[in-house]
Enzyme design. Structure first.
Site, PDB file in Angstrom:
ATOM      1  N   SER A   1       2.292   6.068 -15.258  1.00 18.48           N
ATOM      2  CA  SER A   1       1.119   6.722 -15.848  1.00 18.48           C
ATOM      3  C   SER A   1      -0.078   6.546 -14.931  1.00 18.48           C
ATOM      4  O   SER A   1      -0.266   5.475 -14.345  1.00 18.48           O
ATOM      5  CB  SER A   1       0.774   6.085 -17.207  1.00 18.48           C
ATOM      6  OG  SER A   1       1.881   6.087 -18.081  1.00 18.48           O
TER       7      SER A   1
ATOM      8  N   MET B   1      -3.948  -5.945  -7.865  1.00 15.21           N
ATOM      9  CA  MET B   1      -3.448  -6.901  -8.855  1.00 15.21           C
ATOM     10  C   MET B   1      -4.525  -7.888  -9.329  1.00 15.21           C
ATOM     11  O   MET B   1      -4.268  -9.079  -9.484  1.00 15.21           O
ATOM     12  CB  MET B   1      -2.249  -7.658  -8.295  1.00 15.21           C
ATOM     13  CG  MET B   1      -1.108  -6.745  -7.876  1.00 15.21           C
ATOM     14  SD  MET B   1      -0.501  -5.671  -9.207  1.00 15.21           S
ATOM     15  CE  MET B   1       0.302  -6.884 -10.251  1.00 15.21           C
ATOM     16  N   ARG B   2      -5.710  -7.390  -9.570  1.00 16.20           N
ATOM     17  CA  ARG B   2      -6.775  -8.208 -10.137  1.00 16.20           C
ATOM     18  C   ARG B   2      -7.288  -7.511 -11.392  1.00 16.20           C
ATOM     19  O   ARG B   2      -7.464  -6.295 -11.398  1.00 16.20           O
ATOM     20  CB  ARG B   2      -7.951  -8.379  -9.160  1.00 16.20           C
ATOM     21  CG  ARG B   2      -7.603  -8.961  -7.800  1.00 16.20           C
ATOM     22  CD  ARG B   2      -6.879 -10.281  -7.842  1.00 16.20           C
ATOM     23  NE  ARG B   2      -7.612 -11.324  -8.525  1.00 16.20           N
ATOM     24  CZ  ARG B   2      -7.059 -12.456  -8.959  1.00 16.20           C
ATOM     25  NH1 ARG B   2      -5.774 -12.673  -8.809  1.00 16.20           N
ATOM     26  NH2 ARG B   2      -7.799 -13.354  -9.554  1.00 16.20           N
TER      27      ARG B   2
ATOM     28  N   GLY C   1       0.775  -1.232   0.000  1.00 14.43           N
ATOM     29  CA  GLY C   1       0.000   0.000   0.000  1.00 14.43           C
ATOM     30  C   GLY C   1       0.807   1.284   0.000  1.00 14.43           C
ATOM     31  O   GLY C   1       0.342   2.298   0.508  1.00 14.43           O
TER      32      GLY C   1
ATOM     33  N   HIS D   1       0.042   2.876 -13.286  1.00 14.53           N
ATOM     34  CA  HIS D   1       0.759   1.781 -13.943  1.00 14.53           C
ATOM     35  C   HIS D   1       2.221   2.177 -14.092  1.00 14.53           C
ATOM     36  O   HIS D   1       2.517   3.314 -14.483  1.00 14.53           O
ATOM     37  CB  HIS D   1       0.146   1.505 -15.316  1.00 14.53           C
ATOM     38  CG  HIS D   1       0.796   0.368 -16.031  1.00 14.53           C
ATOM     39  ND1 HIS D   1       0.585  -0.945 -15.664  1.00 14.53           N
ATOM     40  CD2 HIS D   1       1.671   0.339 -17.063  1.00 14.53           C
ATOM     41  CE1 HIS D   1       1.298  -1.732 -16.449  1.00 14.53           C
ATOM     42  NE2 HIS D   1       1.967  -0.976 -17.309  1.00 14.53           N
TER      43      HIS D   1
ATOM     44  N   LEU E   1      -7.165  -3.686 -20.664  1.00 10.99           N
ATOM     45  CA  LEU E   1      -6.093  -3.688 -19.673  1.00 10.99           C
ATOM     46  C   LEU E   1      -5.127  -2.525 -19.883  1.00 10.99           C
ATOM     47  O   LEU E   1      -4.589  -2.345 -20.977  1.00 10.99           O
ATOM     48  CB  LEU E   1      -5.314  -5.007 -19.739  1.00 10.99           C
ATOM     49  CG  LEU E   1      -4.143  -5.147 -18.775  1.00 10.99           C
ATOM     50  CD1 LEU E   1      -4.650  -5.203 -17.334  1.00 10.99           C
ATOM     51  CD2 LEU E   1      -3.330  -6.386 -19.095  1.00 10.99           C
ATOM     52  N   ASP E   2      -4.916  -1.742 -18.800  1.00 14.29           N
ATOM     53  CA  ASP E   2      -3.964  -0.628 -18.803  1.00 14.29           C
ATOM     54  C   ASP E   2      -4.178   0.304 -19.991  1.00 14.29           C
ATOM     55  O   ASP E   2      -3.233   0.792 -20.622  1.00 14.29           O
ATOM     56  CB  ASP E   2      -2.515  -1.149 -18.771  1.00 14.29           C
ATOM     57  CG  ASP E   2      -2.215  -1.893 -17.485  1.00 14.29           C
ATOM     58  OD1 ASP E   2      -2.781  -1.535 -16.435  1.00 14.29           O
ATOM     59  OD2 ASP E   2      -1.427  -2.856 -17.526  1.00 14.29           O
TER      60      ASP E   2
ATOM     61  N   ASN F   1      -6.265   4.402 -12.206  1.00 13.46           N
ATOM     62  CA  ASN F   1      -5.249   3.380 -11.964  1.00 13.46           C
ATOM     63  C   ASN F   1      -3.882   3.989 -12.202  1.00 13.46           C
ATOM     64  O   ASN F   1      -3.727   4.886 -13.029  1.00 13.46           O
ATOM     65  CB  ASN F   1      -5.443   2.189 -12.906  1.00 13.46           C
ATOM     66  CG  ASN F   1      -4.454   1.064 -12.631  1.00 13.46           C
ATOM     67  OD1 ASN F   1      -4.214   0.702 -11.481  1.00 13.46           O
ATOM     68  ND2 ASN F   1      -3.873   0.519 -13.684  1.00 13.46           N
TER      69      ASN F   1
ATOM     70  N   ASN G   1       1.498   3.335  -2.535  1.00 13.76           N
ATOM     71  CA  ASN G   1       0.767   4.369  -3.270  1.00 13.76           C
ATOM     72  C   ASN G   1      -0.487   4.791  -2.514  1.00 13.76           C
ATOM     73  O   ASN G   1      -0.846   5.963  -2.513  1.00 13.76           O
ATOM     74  CB  ASN G   1       0.416   3.883  -4.678  1.00 13.76           C
ATOM     75  CG  ASN G   1       1.461   4.279  -5.704  1.00 13.76           C
ATOM     76  OD1 ASN G   1       1.834   5.439  -5.802  1.00 13.76           O
ATOM     77  ND2 ASN G   1       1.956   3.312  -6.453  1.00 13.76           N
TER      78      ASN G   1
ATOM     79  N   ARG H   1     -14.362 -14.533 -11.274  1.00 12.58           N
ATOM     80  CA  ARG H   1     -14.167 -13.089 -11.108  1.00 12.58           C
ATOM     81  C   ARG H   1     -15.471 -12.372 -10.777  1.00 12.58           C
ATOM     82  O   ARG H   1     -15.486 -11.441  -9.975  1.00 12.58           O
ATOM     83  CB  ARG H   1     -13.536 -12.480 -12.361  1.00 12.58           C
ATOM     84  CG  ARG H   1     -12.068 -12.845 -12.486  1.00 12.58           C
ATOM     85  CD  ARG H   1     -11.353 -11.950 -13.483  1.00 12.58           C
ATOM     86  NE  ARG H   1     -11.784 -12.148 -14.856  1.00 12.58           N
ATOM     87  CZ  ARG H   1     -11.652 -11.265 -15.829  1.00 12.58           C
ATOM     88  NH1 ARG H   1     -11.099 -10.098 -15.599  1.00 12.58           N
ATOM     89  NH2 ARG H   1     -12.060 -11.534 -17.046  1.00 12.58           N
TER      90      ARG H   1
ATOM     91  N   LEU I   1     -10.245  -6.543 -13.602  1.00 15.33           N
ATOM     92  CA  LEU I   1     -11.672  -6.354 -13.339  1.00 15.33           C
ATOM     93  C   LEU I   1     -12.485  -6.601 -14.606  1.00 15.33           C
ATOM     94  O   LEU I   1     -12.034  -6.290 -15.715  1.00 15.33           O
ATOM     95  CB  LEU I   1     -11.912  -4.939 -12.812  1.00 15.33           C
ATOM     96  CG  LEU I   1     -11.230  -4.635 -11.471  1.00 15.33           C
ATOM     97  CD1 LEU I   1     -11.246  -3.142 -11.181  1.00 15.33           C
ATOM     98  CD2 LEU I   1     -11.894  -5.408 -10.344  1.00 15.33           C
TER      99      LEU I   1
END
Length: 195
Positions: A136, A90-91, A12, A109, A144-145, A107, A14, A65, A93
């Site tokens: 970023s 780290m999941r 944790g 990254h 994703l990302d 998010n 961040n 999920r 979604l």
């Protein structure tokens, strides 16, 4: 005052940078720190600061999920967040979960997106011979990302860097970038910030 829920999976760092920034005249306050790992060290750190915490162990759902996300929605919706910050969560979604919070989920990254989505970003940057790396912050979409980039921080790649040394330098930049972007986003500013 905007209400911020932060999702984590580990220590944790961040999350702590975000929480430390949300004081004084900041337009947001943390209302929940949640994790997919009941053993995540960040949960204890948040609880020690008086922030409500929740844990939903994704392993109990055996790869379902949708079931995991349905369980996570309970404490999340109870907290009534205006903004959700993924901070080392780290999941991956599902589109349904992401769509529910469209335009309100951020998010961070550890690469200069669109370069190196996914994992092993620092090793990939070094293998490519990049002279710059960084982090970023983007709005979360079902890809994703992906999603509009709200801010980036750049760090130099030094000769002799390893993935670990580069990761440490990028993490320090993340701790400056994410709070800066969140403050602006909570105030309704969505123009890009570059540090």
């Amino acid at each position: 005052m905007k209400r911020v829920a932060i999702l984590i999976s580990g220590g944790g760092s961040n999350m702590m940078a975000l929480v430390a920034s949300m004081t004084g005249d900041h337009p947001a306050r943390p209302v929940l720190v949640a994790s997919n790992d009941p053993g995540a060290a960040g949960l204890g750190k948040a609880a020690a600061l008086g922030i409500p915490v929740a844990a939903v162990d994704h392993r109990a759902f055996g790869g379902n999920r949708g079931g995991f996300e349905a369980a996570l929605l309970g404490p999340l919706l109870d907290a009534r967040p205006d903004i959700i910050c993924l901070a080392g969560f780290m999941r991956i979604l599902t589109p349904g979960f992401v769509d529910r919070f469209a335009g309100r989920m951020l998010n961070i990254h550890p690469s200069l997106l669109p370069l190196y989505p996914g994992l092993n970003t620092h090793a990939r940057a070094l293998a490519a011979g990049d002279v710059q790396a960084g982090a970023s912050v983007h709005l979360v979409t079902s890809a994703l990302d992906d999603g509009p980039i709200l801010g980036q921080a750049r760090v130099p790649v030094h000769p002799g860097d390893t993935p670990e040394t580069l990761a440490a330098r990028v993490l320090a930049a993340e701790h400056r970038l994410y709070p800066a972007v969140l403050r602006r986003f909570a105030a309704g500013q969505t123009d890009r910030v570059d540090l």
